[in-house]
Design a protein around this motif. Sequence first.
Motif: not given
Length: 374
Positions: A141, A143, A312, A325
């Motif tokens: 994920k 942002n 990540q 995220p």
Amino acid sequence: MKFKTIVLTRKKITTIILVSFLIVLVCILIKIIPKKSVNVFNYDQNSYEEILAEVLPDNREKSFNIKDKLKKIFGIDAQNPESILKQYSAAFEGTNIESHDAEEDKGNSDEEKNHSAEVSDRSDEPVMPDKSQINTSVGIKMNNATKYSVDIDSLCSKELPFSIDSEQPQVLVVHTHTTECYDGDQMSGESERNTDETRNIIAVGNEICSVLEENGIKTLHDTTYHDYPSYQGAYSRALTSIENCLKQYPSIKIVLDIHRDAFVYSDGSKLAVTCEENGISTAQVMIVAGTNSMGLWHENWQDNLTFAAKIQNAAEIMYPGLMRPINLRTERFNEHMTKGSLILEVGSNGNTLEQAKEGGKDVARAIAAVLKAE
């Protein structure tokens, strides 16, 4: 009585209009910018990157002052850290949030705290993922606060733009906001700052460095206080430290700027971002990747984001729930210096130092997995 004839030519009329416009503009600027406010354009980079970067995330830097009319220009309220965080730190999607509760803290006995410290050295460590696993996205994920379209899955499958060796220093750990600390007795009054390196963000940096070294990755830790005694200009001072280290150690490929996030709710409680790993309460980690969206030179931002995607992905495999995220930002944050430069936000101001240390160790293991797989 004699009258003097005044001939108004087109040139004179144009001059009068321009002078009048300039006078009105100066008057408006005097009204907008308070006389006692800090000159925020007095930094080396001479851009409003400093305005956005320097006010995050501390709400006590009241001298860093921009009035409501500038809010309309930039779309943020520089005197309200909550509005800044909502816009530029994006939503806390995928984040396990714990609201700070003073009564809850009182219930934590010394015995419980000691037990947490005793079990912090885990025996049940995750298996290091191999290259094929790291390069295959597990549903990362992000942002995205920029206008760039980014395919995070394809970034995961790309090769890193650098390789490492075990002979020379490869990683530099720095702290732009070196005095940042965590909830509890380590905070100095309301400032949420502490110059004791055993209690501030340096202690988290030490854990990260130790894990990388244990995995054969030579790491340097710059513990310079860039935000003390003056908080303003910290990014400029941190850039100088990074430049000096890179000159002295040109082998460095990766620069990790370790911070902690911050958010204060309307009732005064603080944001705590946590997960549980092997029964241990652990601070979640957010990778912040800068871009050239503000017009500053930053040709490395996509390389940095590739590195972020791999970290990540490895962390999601090794420690599900550890990572918030990825936060892709319009600011540059000194990440233009190498092709492996990132900000790591380890926990928030509502987390404890012990939780942050655990989060720092976990993300360092994920970084080591990525580098060793390459």
